[in-house]
Design a protein around this motif. Structure first.
Motif, mmCIF file in Angstrom:
data_model
loop_
_atom_site.group_PDB
_atom_site.id
_atom_site.type_symbol
_atom_site.label_atom_id
_atom_site.label_comp_id
_atom_site.label_asym_id
_atom_site.label_seq_id
_atom_site.Cartn_x
_atom_site.Cartn_y
_atom_site.Cartn_z
ATOM 1 N N VAL A 35 0.852 -1.186 0.000
ATOM 2 C CA VAL A 35 0.000 0.000 0.000
ATOM 3 C C VAL A 35 0.892 1.241 0.000
ATOM 4 C CG1 VAL A 35 -1.829 -1.214 1.213
ATOM 5 C CG2 VAL A 35 -0.147 0.094 2.516
ATOM 6 N N SER A 36 0.257 2.381 -0.155
ATOM 7 C CA SER A 36 0.996 3.641 -0.217
ATOM 8 C C SER A 36 1.580 3.971 1.149
ATOM 9 C CB SER A 36 0.073 4.765 -0.687
ATOM 10 O OG SER A 36 0.768 5.986 -0.732
ATOM 11 N N ILE A 37 2.895 4.064 1.212
ATOM 12 C CA ILE A 37 3.598 4.386 2.453
ATOM 13 C C ILE A 37 4.223 5.773 2.307
ATOM 14 C CG2 ILE A 37 5.442 3.737 4.036
ATOM 15 C CD1 ILE A 37 5.065 0.872 3.205
ATOM 16 N N ARG A 38 3.859 6.651 3.207
ATOM 17 C CA ARG A 38 4.380 8.015 3.157
ATOM 18 C C ARG A 38 5.623 8.133 4.035
ATOM 19 N NH1 ARG A 38 0.507 11.939 1.519
ATOM 20 N NH2 ARG A 38 1.629 13.475 2.764
ATOM 21 N N ARG A 39 6.540 8.963 3.574
ATOM 22 C CA ARG A 39 7.699 9.283 4.407
ATOM 23 C C ARG A 39 7.234 10.063 5.632
ATOM 24 N NH1 ARG A 39 12.692 6.893 3.012
ATOM 25 N NH2 ARG A 39 12.790 6.700 0.752
ATOM 26 N N ILE A 40 7.953 9.952 6.712
ATOM 27 C CA ILE A 40 7.592 10.630 7.954
ATOM 28 C C ILE A 40 8.783 11.469 8.420
ATOM 29 C CG2 ILE A 40 8.292 8.647 9.372
ATOM 30 C CD1 ILE A 40 5.990 9.370 11.275
ATOM 31 N N PRO A 41 8.561 12.730 8.778
ATOM 32 C CA PRO A 41 9.682 13.572 9.217
ATOM 33 C C PRO A 41 10.310 13.053 10.497
ATOM 34 C CG PRO A 41 7.716 14.889 8.754
ATOM 35 C CD PRO A 41 7.292 13.460 8.751
ATOM 36 N N ARG A 42 11.544 13.425 10.705
ATOM 37 C CA ARG A 42 12.265 13.051 11.918
ATOM 38 C C ARG A 42 12.770 14.315 12.596
ATOM 39 N NH1 ARG A 42 11.977 8.476 9.370
ATOM 40 N NH2 ARG A 42 12.558 6.512 10.383
ATOM 41 N N VAL A 43 12.585 14.387 13.902
ATOM 42 C CA VAL A 43 13.003 15.560 14.674
ATOM 43 C C VAL A 43 13.806 15.098 15.871
ATOM 44 C CG1 VAL A 43 11.003 16.936 13.959
ATOM 45 C CG2 VAL A 43 10.855 15.556 16.030
ATOM 46 N N PHE A 44 14.670 15.960 16.373
ATOM 47 C CA PHE A 44 15.462 15.665 17.555
ATOM 48 C C PHE A 44 14.587 15.674 18.809
ATOM 49 C CE2 PHE A 44 19.207 17.718 15.244
ATOM 50 C CZ PHE A 44 19.606 16.500 14.748
ATOM 51 N N GLU A 45 15.028 14.995 19.827
ATOM 52 C CA GLU A 45 14.360 15.065 21.126
ATOM 53 C C GLU A 45 14.445 16.463 21.721
ATOM 54 O OE1 GLU A 45 16.199 12.148 23.579
ATOM 55 O OE2 GLU A 45 14.731 10.587 23.109
ATOM 56 N N THR A 46 15.522 17.176 21.406
ATOM 57 C CA THR A 46 15.744 18.503 21.982
ATOM 58 C C THR A 46 15.225 19.623 21.092
ATOM 59 O OG1 THR A 46 17.963 18.512 20.979
ATOM 60 C CG2 THR A 46 17.769 17.732 23.252
ATOM 61 N N MET A 51 2.580 14.483 11.563
ATOM 62 C CA MET A 51 3.149 13.493 12.477
ATOM 63 C C MET A 51 4.639 13.389 12.196
ATOM 64 S SD MET A 51 2.303 9.401 12.804
ATOM 65 C CE MET A 51 0.708 9.649 13.587
ATOM 66 N N ALA A 52 5.427 13.228 13.248
ATOM 67 C CA ALA A 52 6.879 13.121 13.084
ATOM 68 C C ALA A 52 7.420 12.094 14.075
ATOM 69 C CB ALA A 52 7.556 14.473 13.303
ATOM 70 N N VAL A 53 8.551 11.516 13.722
ATOM 71 C CA VAL A 53 9.246 10.568 14.589
ATOM 72 C C VAL A 53 10.281 11.339 15.401
ATOM 73 C CG1 VAL A 53 10.728 8.532 14.676
ATOM 74 C CG2 VAL A 53 8.906 8.674 12.991
ATOM 75 N N VAL A 54 10.308 11.109 16.685
ATOM 76 C CA VAL A 54 11.280 11.745 17.570
ATOM 77 C C VAL A 54 12.452 10.800 17.745
ATOM 78 C CG1 VAL A 54 11.677 12.767 19.835
ATOM 79 C CG2 VAL A 54 9.428 12.961 18.755
ATOM 80 N N VAL A 55 13.649 11.287 17.432
ATOM 81 C CA VAL A 55 14.859 10.474 17.533
ATOM 82 C C VAL A 55 15.807 11.136 18.521
ATOM 83 C CG1 VAL A 55 14.651 9.535 15.212
ATOM 84 C CG2 VAL A 55 15.877 11.670 15.556
ATOM 85 N N LYS A 56 16.811 10.392 18.926
ATOM 86 C CA LYS A 56 17.770 10.897 19.891
ATOM 87 C C LYS A 56 18.560 12.057 19.286
ATOM 88 C CE LYS A 56 18.257 6.402 22.127
ATOM 89 N NZ LYS A 56 19.155 5.295 22.481
ATOM 90 N N HIS A 57 19.058 12.911 20.169
ATOM 91 C CA HIS A 57 19.745 14.106 19.692
ATOM 92 C C HIS A 57 21.073 13.791 19.020
ATOM 93 C CE1 HIS A 57 21.395 13.377 23.756
ATOM 94 N NE2 HIS A 57 22.504 13.948 23.311
ATOM 95 N N GLN A 58 21.602 12.588 19.217
ATOM 96 C CA GLN A 58 22.862 12.241 18.549
ATOM 97 C C GLN A 58 22.651 11.903 17.078
ATOM 98 O OE1 GLN A 58 21.769 10.740 21.286
ATOM 99 N NE2 GLN A 58 23.275 11.001 22.926
ATOM 100 N N CYS A 59 21.391 11.756 16.658
ATOM 101 C CA CYS A 59 21.130 11.284 15.303
ATOM 102 C C CYS A 59 21.350 12.381 14.295
ATOM 103 C CB CYS A 59 19.702 10.774 15.176
ATOM 104 S SG CYS A 59 19.348 9.425 16.299
#
Length: 354
Positions: free
Chosen positions: A246-257, A274-282
């Motif tokens: 099915v159609s899968i959309r990209r999702i933004p990624r943001v830092f925890e900080t 909607m966005a994915v929260v990732v660690k600040h080292q990423c």
């Protein structure tokens, strides 16, 4: 002069500018007349004090020629204390804006008369203490000021509880980060990209009631995109269509900080809510470039970037997964949505209609 020193010098430039722009019609008129006089505060202060000192010295000298010395002292002290200090300061502390506006033209004349003496002294004061004293409120002071203006404080304020909460939430939003508003990944409903949209999974998606569902690869902390639930309306559960078809959309990624204001600005661009929260080292250097890319297996496969033909459906999926795994060398810690940011702004929970 004593009353004007207290009345005019107690009005800061910030207060006068606020009154000149947002006060009542009478206050706007008065503030507009006073602003040109008060703008050079040290020059005004020197002028008023010079005139005040001249009046205080002239009175006993004048009375000395009329009455005895002890009588002149008694009368001058009494007159100065009562009519030169107490009454003028009491009146000007209460009606300083209106009185200052009435006598502003006369004060301007006094400024020019005392200018040869007052100007050098005022420049010395500017050099020693600075030219302006604009008492702007800090963020914490503004929050306290808003609370005091709320009608719940009992001080006659006009702000309602909702208004004070929204203003306070807006002031606090710059201090909050994605970590403060996100939903932890352990509490997030996600589905495997290799799962099949059978009756059980479709029922589970329906029960959760979400409009967007994150999709992960291999483990839930490796979020690679999201699917829109409305796109599943045409899928029959008995066909058991794989999620990757099915159609899968990209999702933004943001830092925890990342501050919530920056996240709100990203959501306002309309790429995703909607966005994915990732660690600040990423490293999220490429996240803004990948936000609104769709991988739709049901449509014609996209052409390869090298111009050597088209890529297969499975290769397009693997290319997307490989891109995310190589550019995001870390795990997702949570999911944040536009609703989460708005809740922090309102400082209240928003309950879905479901």
């Amino acid at each position: 002069m004593s009353g004007l020193t207290l009345g005019l010098m107690s009005l800061s430039l910030v207060d006068l500018e606020v009154l000149a722009k947002s006060g009542t019609p009478t206050d706007r008129k008065h503030a507009s007349k006073i602003l040109p006089v008060v703008r050079r505060q040290h020059l005004l202060l020197c002028t008023l004090l010079i005139c005040n000192s001249a009046a205080m010295e002239a009175l006993p000298i004048f009375l000395d020629s009329l009455i005895t010395a002890w009588g002149a002292i008694l009368v001058s002290v009494t007159l100065i204390l009562l009519f030169g200090e107490i009454i003028p300061q009491a009146v000007c502390s209460r009606y300083g804006l209106a009185i200052g506006a009435k006598v502003a033209p006369a004060v301007q004349v006094l400024v020019w008369i005392c200018f040869p003496v007052a100007y050098p002294i005022s420049k010395l004061l500017d050099f020693l203490f600075g030219e302006g004293n604009e008492a702007l409120f800090r963020r914490a002071e503004l929050k306290t000021l808003v609370d005091l203006h709320g009608n719940e404080a009992g001080k006659g304020g006009e702000l309602t509880r909702d208004e004070t909460m929204i203003i306070t939430g807006a002031l606090e939003l710059s201090e909050k980060t994605a970590r403060d508003a996100m939903t932890p990944i352990s509490e997030t409903f996600v589905i495997d990209i290799n799962a099949k949209l059978d009756r059980n999974l479709m029922r589970l998606i329906l029960e959760k009631g979400h409009s967007r569902v994150p999709v992960y690869y291999q483990h839930p902390t490796n979020i690679i995109g999201l699917i829109l639930v409305k796109n599943l309306l045409t899928i029959h559960p008995e066909d058991e269509v794989p999620v990757k078809n099915v159609s899968i959309r990209r999702i933004p990624r943001v830092f925890e900080t990342m501050p919530l204001y920056d996240i709100l600005n990203e959501f306002q661009k309309g790429h995703s809510h909607m966005a994915v929260v990732v660690k600040h080292q990423c490293d999220t250097e490429h996240s803004t470039e990948e936000r609104d890319v769709k991988v739709d297996i049901d449509e014609e496969p996209p052409r390869a970037r090298n111009g050597l033909g088209t890529c297969s459906q499975k290769f397009c999926i693997s290319m997307m997964i490989h891109s995310l795994m190589t550019t995001e060398e870390c795990e997702a810690t949570g999911i944040i949505t536009l609703e989460d940011v708005i809740e922090e702004l309102l400082q209240e929970e928003i309950y879905d209609e479901t």
